[in-house]
Structure formats: C-alpha cells, structure tokens
Design a protein around this motif. Structure first.
Motif, mmCIF file in Angstrom:
data_model
loop_
_atom_site.group_PDB
_atom_site.id
_atom_site.type_symbol
_atom_site.label_atom_id
_atom_site.label_comp_id
_atom_site.label_asym_id
_atom_site.label_seq_id
_atom_site.Cartn_x
_atom_site.Cartn_y
_atom_site.Cartn_z
ATOM 1 N N VAL A 19 0.835 -1.206 0.000
ATOM 2 C CA VAL A 19 0.000 0.000 0.000
ATOM 3 C C VAL A 19 0.872 1.258 0.000
ATOM 4 O O VAL A 19 0.510 2.267 -0.617
ATOM 5 N N PRO A 21 1.970 3.722 2.473
ATOM 6 C CA PRO A 21 1.353 4.965 2.961
ATOM 7 C C PRO A 21 2.131 6.238 2.649
ATOM 8 O O PRO A 21 1.529 7.222 2.202
ATOM 9 N N ALA A 48 -9.504 5.811 3.418
ATOM 10 C CA ALA A 48 -9.001 4.721 4.254
ATOM 11 C C ALA A 48 -10.116 3.741 4.593
ATOM 12 O O ALA A 48 -9.909 2.519 4.604
ATOM 13 N N SER A 49 -11.324 4.261 4.844
ATOM 14 C CA SER A 49 -12.464 3.395 5.179
ATOM 15 C C SER A 49 -12.879 2.543 3.988
ATOM 16 O O SER A 49 -13.160 1.344 4.126
ATOM 17 N N ALA A 51 -10.973 1.664 1.441
ATOM 18 C CA ALA A 51 -9.929 0.676 1.207
ATOM 19 C C ALA A 51 -10.054 -0.497 2.178
ATOM 20 O O ALA A 51 -9.941 -1.662 1.781
ATOM 21 N N LEU A 52 -10.300 -0.188 3.449
ATOM 22 C CA LEU A 52 -10.467 -1.241 4.452
ATOM 23 C C LEU A 52 -11.681 -2.101 4.142
ATOM 24 O O LEU A 52 -11.633 -3.336 4.259
ATOM 25 N N GLY A 113 -9.687 5.260 -2.812
ATOM 26 C CA GLY A 113 -10.044 4.070 -2.042
ATOM 27 C C GLY A 113 -9.701 2.793 -2.769
ATOM 28 O O GLY A 113 -9.101 1.870 -2.224
ATOM 29 N N LEU A 117 -5.413 2.464 -3.223
ATOM 30 C CA LEU A 117 -5.096 1.914 -1.907
ATOM 31 C C LEU A 117 -5.436 0.426 -1.837
ATOM 32 O O LEU A 117 -4.568 -0.395 -1.573
ATOM 33 N N ALA A 118 -6.700 0.100 -2.052
ATOM 34 C CA ALA A 118 -7.100 -1.309 -2.085
ATOM 35 C C ALA A 118 -6.958 -1.800 -3.518
ATOM 36 O O ALA A 118 -7.941 -2.027 -4.219
ATOM 37 N N HIS A 150 -4.321 0.163 7.676
ATOM 38 C CA HIS A 150 -5.241 1.202 7.213
ATOM 39 C C HIS A 150 -5.310 2.369 8.195
ATOM 40 O O HIS A 150 -5.578 3.507 7.787
ATOM 41 N N LEU A 153 -2.399 4.333 7.237
ATOM 42 C CA LEU A 153 -2.729 4.964 5.961
ATOM 43 C C LEU A 153 -3.566 6.222 6.172
ATOM 44 O O LEU A 153 -3.313 7.265 5.562
ATOM 45 N N TRP A 154 -4.551 6.144 7.067
ATOM 46 C CA TRP A 154 -5.382 7.308 7.375
ATOM 47 C C TRP A 154 -4.546 8.420 8.001
ATOM 48 O O TRP A 154 -4.679 9.588 7.626
#
Length: 203
Positions: A19, A21, A48-49, A51-52, A113, A117-118, A150, A153-154
């Motif tokens: 990822v 960051p 971040a949300s 991607a998670l 996202g 990231l994901a 994550h 990452l945030w």
C-alpha cells in the motif's frame, strides 16, 4: 502466542510495503488539490475506510466471487493496472483537477479508495494470507494487521495537509507530475505482471 504475533507482523509489513502509505501522499495531494482542509480531512477518512472495506470484503468473499464470475487474479490485476494508468495520464497532463471540479467526483471512492489503496496487489496478498489462517488466533492476527495498516494509511493522508502548507499549490503541481510518472510505471508493471500470469495460466 508467538506465532500469531509473527503472522500479524508479516501481514502488517507486507501490506504496508504494497500500500505504501508515504507514497500515497503525493497522489492524495494531487487528487485533492483545490479542496478545502475540511474536505481533505473527510476524503482521507473516507479513502481509508473504503480501502479497508474493499480489502475486508475480498478477504471474506473474494475467492468465491472470482470463482463465480470466472475471473482470475491476473485478470483482476490487469484491470486495476489499466485503471491506474488512466489516473496517471490525468496527473501527467494536469487534467485531474478540472475533471474533479467539473464533475464533483468523490475521489475518496475512486481512484483513492480503490484501486490506488485497495489495489490488486493488496487484494491478492490478503487473499493469500486468508488461505494461511489456521484457527481463531490467526484470524484475529490477520484482522489486526489489516486494520493497523489502514490506520497508518489514514494518519498519513490526514496529516499530509501539513505538507500542503509548506509546499503550497505550486509544489502540489510539481508533485502531481512526479506522482503521475511513478504511478504510470506502477500501472505498466501491474499490467505486465498480469499478462505474465495469464500466459502462465494458459501454458
């Protein structure tokens, strides 16, 4: 207990490297250029949300979904690489700000996202780790590793706002061009790896 900690560390380090960051900072600054500080903070949290959520969904149901649709992992990787290449071209030509402003696109969903990231790499790595889970302790270690990455990452995107105050908008433009060049190389590498994987599957 030691094996679970090692598994957690392996998950965290692997996903952190994929990822990257710190490497998201120039992309985040580029894609949120011209937005207010409040919007940037919201975008960091949403990206971040998302991607998670995507990583979690693929961890739980990814293999079943791909099997049902008849999609191979290299095909997913190739699609992600092509999408990243489109984003990279926008960054290189300076069209991303105009596109976002005119269409009022929520960049936290796409492309931040997913697939930035994901992306295919993180998804495939997570699915491989899922196959190695042996018992509830391993499952908890895997979940903790994914969440920890994550969270970092945030934090990285959240406090990239400090960088904006230092380099200002002109610096963001320069960073955008550099980010576009690096992202295009990453996208081409993803496609090349996917093509190699497809060839190996057909062999």
């Amino acid at each position: 207990m030691g094996s679970e900690w090692r598994f957690f560390g392996e998950v965290f380090v692997t996903l952190f490297v994929i990822v990257d960051p710190p490497g998201t900072i120039p992309l985040f600054l580029s894609l949120t250029s011209g937005r207010s500080a409040a919007v940037r903070r919201k975008t960091a949290w949403q990206a971040a949300s998302v991607a998670l959520l995507v990583i979690t969904a693929f961890a739980l149901f990814g293999q079943q979904l791909l099997d049902y649709l008849g999609i191979t992992l290299p095909a997913l990787q190739c699609a992600g690489g092509l999408l990243l290449l489109l984003v990279a071209l926008q960054l290189l030509t300076g069209q991303e700000s105009e596109t976002v402003a005119s269409r009022d696109v929520n960049v936290a969903l796409v492309p931040l996202g997913t697939p930035l990231l994901a992306g295919p790499g993180a998804i495939v790595a997570t699915m491989v780790f899922v196959r190695r889970v042996d018992g509830p302790a391993d499952a908890v270690a895997l979940a903790a590793g994914v969440v920890a990455v994550h969270f970092v990452l945030w934090l990285t995107m959240r406090y990239s706002l400090v960088i904006i105050r230092v380099i200002r908008e002109s610096g963001v433009v320069l960073v955008s061009r550099i980010a576009g060049l690096l992202l295009s190389a990453i996208a081409v590498q993803l496609v090349a790896d996917a093509v190699r994987g497809l060839i190996n599957e057909g062999a």
